[in-house]
Design an enzyme around this catalytic site. Structure first.
Site, PDB file in Angstrom:
ATOM      1  N   GLY A 220       0.782  -1.160  -0.202  1.00 29.38           N
ATOM      2  CA  GLY A 220       0.025   0.026   0.007  1.00 29.38           C
ATOM      3  C   GLY A 220       0.881   1.400   0.108  1.00 29.38           C
ATOM      4  N   SER A 221       0.415   2.197   0.622  1.00 29.24           N
ATOM      5  CA  SER A 221       1.072   3.675   0.670  1.00 29.24           C
ATOM      6  C   SER A 221       2.413   3.580   1.398  1.00 29.24           C
ATOM      7  CB  SER A 221       0.024   4.462   1.288  1.00 29.24           C
ATOM      8  OG  SER A 221      -1.031   4.797   0.520  1.00 29.24           O
TER       9      SER A 221
END
Length: 491
Positions: A220-221
């Site tokens: 993810g981020s």
């Protein structure tokens, strides 16, 4: 001698010669193979005829040996706080073999390693029973307790890895749910029953899986830290506060699909500092697409992606794909599409940033000792790569500091300590139908400028349901506890 007797004598001579050849073949050519054959019961009996050496943390053994109550194996393995330490020690079982450190360092622990030859010889001369040596780890007991305790309180699958950035020492390696290696270290029906309960077919939670090293998750981020590093290293942007070329909406190249941000956040032409603070998909996706697959892949590899790590326990290779088009590269650059990482890998990312761009090879065995504590081997820190220049690493440190001071990572703040971090929530499953993963990576810097610890936390949780808030809410508090534990132990 008549002809029949001569024939009999020759035949008997040939039989004796064949017997001598066979005897010498078994004693000299096949001796080692027979001695170590797993089907040789005497080998197994001798193996458990004396206590194993210990695996040591902070000067104290976390393993032991006791006299068996069943069978002809004299000693069996015991573990202190077994579930907490299982991802480090692995198991040693009379019935089911061994894995991880118990397997890799088996020669030292049993006392059969060739490096213990002089110790063994001296013990034979003095009549002292054979004893195993010790494996001294790099682990920090307080950090491990904070890591495992945090995961257990969440009650969800997950893992934590903490590293010392300047050396690569592994300070914590926790996985949840876990198991107690003592429960099946013997050779009884109870041991077999305990083992069967842990098998994945009987236990979908798969407690024997070392999630810190062997599970790859979409990062993810948190992967935006790697993308920011690629932007700085390739000269696309030269500071944290330079405006980026990031229109809104932004349609991914070759598609009609807009890359969406999470909520109404200030991402249009945002600086990289602001983009990391608010976790702007459009900014970092476009950076990845503009740089292209080759440059993004090269930077990811510098951080350790696409290579197995050996700590010495093997860690799965994290993945950043080759041969992607621009839109696929954009998605991969925000930690989606094919990108996948182990918790160890993401701890390595945070560690390299904290260590001014120098990535040290991670390791968990500090030294090996003989039974009387004489040194046998010592691990020396080893530089693995340089993903960032010192100047660019310091820019990225400052960006990650903003995330913790006033972004999505405020739950990781520590009074009197500079903390940098990045949150993330990675969606997965068909149409994002499965439970998301809550991530947090971070590092701590003390007032003297040193960085004692970098951490990665991942949690599989059904409540992780909105963007980076989940990483900040679920994973960041655990990272904070681990960092505090390391800092306190240094005082």
């Amino acid at each position: 001698m008549n002809k029949p007797l001569r024939r009999i004598a020759i035949f008997c001579g040939l039989l004796i010669l064949a017997l001598l050849i066979r005897d010498n073949y078994l004693q000299y050519v096949k001796a080692d193979a027979l001695r170590t054959d797993t089907d040789n019961r005497r080998v197994a009996i001798e193996r458990y005829a004396h206590p194993r050496g210990d695996i040591v943390v902070d000067g104290d053994p976390i393993t032991g040996s006791v006299v068996s109550k069943h069978g002809d194996f004299k000693y069996k393995r015991t573990y202190k706080d077994g579930p907490m330490w299982a991802p480090v020690t692995g198991y040693s079982s009379q019935a089911f073999g061994s894995n991880q450190l118990e397997n890799i360092e088996d020669g030292i622990l049993t006392g059969n390693d060739d490096r213990l030859f002089f110790r063994k010889t001296l013990d034979m001369i003095t009549g002292k029973p054979q004893q195993g040596g010790n494996v001294v780890t790099t682990l920090n007991a307080a950090a491990q307790k904070a890591a495992y305790g945090g995961l257990a309180r969440q009650g969800s699958k997950g893992a934590v890895v903490a590293l010392e950035p300047s050396t690569g020492k592994i300070l914590a390696l926790a996985s949840y749910p876990s198991y107690d290696p003592s429960s099946f270290s013997g050779y009884s029906d109870a041991d077999a029953k305990a083992w069967n309960k842990l098998l994945k077919k009987n236990n979908p939670a798969d407690p024997t899986q070392n999630r810190a090293l062997r599970e790859t998750y979409p990062p993810g981020s948190t992967f935006k830290v790697v993308t920011a590093a690629a932007a700085l290293e390739n000269g696309k942007y030269t500071s944290a506060d330079e405006k980026t070329d990031s229109p809104l909406p932004w349609v991914m190249p070759g598609t009609r699909t807009e890359l969406k941000n999470e909520g109404n956040i200030p991402c249009k032409n945002a600086t990289m500092r602001t983009a990391l603070q608010y976790s702007c998909n459009t900014v970092f996706g476009k950076i990845g697409a503009d740089l292209g697959n080759d440059k993004m892949l090269a930077e990811a590899k510098k951080f350790g992606f696409d290579s197995e790590q050996f700590t010495p326990v093997r860690s799965n290779a994290s993945v950043f794909s080759d041969g992607m088009n621009q839109s696929q590269t954009a998605l991969s650059s925000i930690g989606q599409y094919n990108t996948a990482a182990t918790p160890l890998q993401m701890a390595m990312v945070a560690s390299a940033v904290a260590n001014d761009g120098k990535l040290m090879k991670p390791y968990m065995v500090d030294s090996l000792q003989s039974s009387n504590l004489d040194p046998v081997a010592k691990t020396q820190p080893e530089e693995m790569s340089r993903p960032l220049s010192p100047q660019n690493a310091q820019i990225l440190q400052d960006m990650m500091k903003t995330v913790v001071e006033k972004g999505t990572g405020t739950n990781a703040r520590i009074a009197g300590v500079t903390v940098g971090g990045k949150t993330g929530t990675a969606q997965h499953g068909v149409a994002n139908s499965a439970n998301p993963y809550a991530w947090f990576i971070s590092f701590a810097k003390l007032p003297d400028g040193s960085s004692p610890v970098a951490v990665a936390v991942v949690i599989e949780d059904e409540h992780a349901n909105r963007g980076d808030i989940s990483g900040g809410g679920l994973a960041a508090p655990i990272a904070k506890d681990v960092m505090e534990a390391v800092i306190k132990s240094k005082k």
